[in-house]
Write an enzyme that holds these catalytic residues in place. Structure first.
Site, PDB file in Angstrom:
ATOM      1  CG  ASP A  81      -2.117   0.946   1.062  1.00 57.40           C
ATOM      2  OD1 ASP A  81      -2.263   1.572   0.000  1.00 57.40           O
ATOM      3  OD2 ASP A  81      -2.908   1.051   2.024  1.00 57.40           O
ATOM      4  CE  LYS A  82      -0.149   7.787  -2.389  1.00 58.60           C
ATOM      5  NZ  LYS A  82      -1.493   8.394  -2.501  1.00 58.60           N
ATOM      6  CG  HIS A  83      -1.019   7.396   4.262  1.00 56.67           C
ATOM      7  ND1 HIS A  83      -2.391   7.326   4.386  1.00 56.67           N
ATOM      8  CD2 HIS A  83      -0.637   8.539   4.905  1.00 56.67           C
ATOM      9  CE1 HIS A  83      -2.818   8.376   5.082  1.00 56.67           C
ATOM     10  NE2 HIS A  83      -1.779   9.119   5.403  1.00 56.67           N
ATOM     11  CB  SER A  84      -0.517  10.889  -0.068  1.00 58.35           C
ATOM     12  OG  SER A  84      -0.300  12.284  -0.136  1.00 58.35           O
ATOM     13  CB  THR A 121      -8.435   8.676  -2.119  1.00 58.90           C
ATOM     14  OG1 THR A 121      -7.101   9.173  -2.200  1.00 58.90           O
ATOM     15  CG2 THR A 121      -8.601   7.572  -3.145  1.00 58.90           C
ATOM     16  NE  ARG A 169      -4.005  13.462  17.272  1.00 57.80           N
ATOM     17  CZ  ARG A 169      -3.716  13.021  16.048  1.00 57.80           C
ATOM     18  NH1 ARG A 169      -4.225  11.874  15.608  1.00 57.80           N
ATOM     19  NH2 ARG A 169      -2.925  13.715  15.277  1.00 57.80           N
ATOM     20  CB  SER A 184      -3.366   8.792  13.548  1.00 60.55           C
ATOM     21  OG  SER A 184      -4.583   8.847  12.847  1.00 60.55           O
ATOM     22  CE  LYS A 188      -6.291   5.953   9.362  1.00 65.49           C
ATOM     23  NZ  LYS A 188      -5.912   6.799  10.502  1.00 65.49           N
ATOM     24  CE  LYS A 189      -2.391   3.575   4.584  1.00 67.76           C
ATOM     25  NZ  LYS A 189      -3.292   3.342   3.435  1.00 67.76           N
TER      26      LYS A 189
END
Length: 438
Positions: A81-84, A121, A169, A184, A188-189
């Protein structure tokens, strides 16, 4: 024996170090109600001021991951996966997941909605008629297994402690804590059962991390904690001193990505970031022996059309139209009003206040001023001029897509104010700034 919640808060308030067992107990209390909202807010503030050690960050991340369902996969390839960290015109996820799937990876991408001036997204995919961004877990598994990728939203079962803590938060001025941001994102990942993760940390005027040193610190934290928690992770710092794509909105960014995948338009900066992130994913998953081989695999998957085919299969499998590649105009919403935005004087674009461009999209209705606001999928900006482009009477700064003339004119004024046009040197034109590995 673990400490009571108030004693855990006291230790961190006074700058002490918390053992993993106390962190795990506090996180469990977030989910089952033993920890109050006030106690969670107090610990978040103590962490904001005093920070966490690497071991504490790993423990917090793993505890939040384990607070709900943790997916396990049995697939004939690596789960990647990828996260931005978010930006303007950053729709890389849409072509990236399918391209990596075309190279043999499996991409269960759990994405989010727009936050502040940055696009989300899920909001983009919600503009595709019929596409289900919140399927049940079994459908999610089936689509990943059969198409190689699925882009969906976070379910209630994945990292519920993060969902509760983030809401606290958000109203207690602790969102910016590097330690809490790290936990955070990664909880999730990790809950998604990944074997490799590529982080895209944005830096610049359109990023949450405007300064390079802050973005690098976040990248280093993410890489260190993810690897410490057992998830192989690399990070890339990428430029957000201008929109990544020449489109910003929802349906307009989906249309942009379809043009990219089918070869109708491939802008160099967007392509460079997409390929670089894909190469990292392939490297982490063992599908490429070296970064250069991963780049070549990504280039071939995109140029051959195999990535486009994987995107079409994913969209159809999640309820969207089967002919989205061939007939995007028949499915994607169109705005009622389209107007060009011209610079006050002709010249070269030297700088862009990218956050202001993102806020112009929000004001049009393409983002949310309040959490309960509905998104207008049709509005946005296209044909955005890039740094270094020459603009004049025949080349506008952008096209505004709006629901009415008054909102179109307001967006035009905002875009015009966000651009600096003159004869000076152009800045902010490096798509890939730096790589961060363990």
């Amino acid at each position: 024996m673990t400490l009571l919640p108030q004693e855990i808060i006291r230790v961190k308030r006074d700058g002490g170090t918390l053992p993993a067992a106390d962190i795990e107990a506090f996180v469990a209390g977030l989910v089952d109600g033993r920890v109050t909202e006030g106690q969670a807010a107090a610990l978040a503030m103590a962490i904001y001021f005093n920070g966490l050690s690497l071991d504490e960050r790993v423990a917090l991340t793993r505890a939040m991951m384990a607070s709900g369902q943790v997916l396990a996969w049995d697939l004939p390839g690596p789960v990647l996966d990828k996260h931005s960290t978010g930006g303007v015109g950053d729709c890389v996820s849409l072509p990236l997941g399918p391209a990596v799937a075309a190279c043999g990876g499996f991409v269960p991408m759990i994405s989010g909605r727009g936050l502040g001036h940055t696009g989300g997204t899920l909001d983009k995919l919600d503009s595709v008629p019929g596409y289900r961004t919140q399927p049940d877990i079994e459908t999610f598994r089936k689509v990943v297994r059969e198409t190689g990728c699925a882009i969906i939203g976070q379910t209630a079962d994945l990292a519920p402690a993060d969902k509760r803590l983030y809401a606290i938060r958000d109203v207690t001025a602790t969102v910016e804590s590097l330690d809490l941001i790290t936990a955070s994102i990664l909880s999730k990942k990790l809950a998604a059962g990944l074997q490799g993760l590529a982080m895209d940390v944005k830096v610049g005027s359109g990023a949450f991390m405007v300064a390079h040193e802050d973005a690098r610190a976040l990248a280093e934290s993410l890489v260190s904690v993810a690897n410490g928690a057992g998830l192989r992770t690399h990070a890339i710092l990428t430029d957000m001193d201008q929109p990544l794509a020449s489109a910003a909105g929802n349906a307009v960014e989906v249309a942009y990505c379809i043009d990219y995948l089918t070869g109708r338009r491939r802008e160099p900066r967007f392509h460079a970031v997409t390929v670089a992130l894909g190469a990292e994913m392939l490297l982490l998953g063992g599908l490429a022996a070296e970064r250069e081989a991963g780049v070549a695999m990504m280039e071939e998957a995109i140029s051959s059309g195999r990535a486009a085919e994987a995107f079409a299969r994913m969209v159809a499998a999640l309820g969207g139209p089967a002919d989205i590649l061939e007939r995007p105009d028949a499915h994607l919403a169109k705005s009622a009003v389209t107007i060009p935005v011209h610079a006050e004087t002709a010249g070269t674009v030297t700088r862009i206040e990218t956050r202001a461009v993102g806020m112009a999209v929000v004001a049009l209705g393409g983002g949310r001023a309040r959490a309960e606001d509905a998104i207008d999928p049709a509005v946005g900006l296209t044909d955005l001029a890039a740094v270094g482009d020459t603009v004049d009477a025949s080349r506008p700064l952008a096209l505004v897509h709006a629901r009415d003339t008054s909102s179109a004119e307001a967006a035009a004024r905002a875009v015009r104010a966000a651009y600096r046009v003159g004869d000076g040197p152009a800045t902010g034109n490096r798509p890939i700034i730096e790589r961060v590995e363990r």
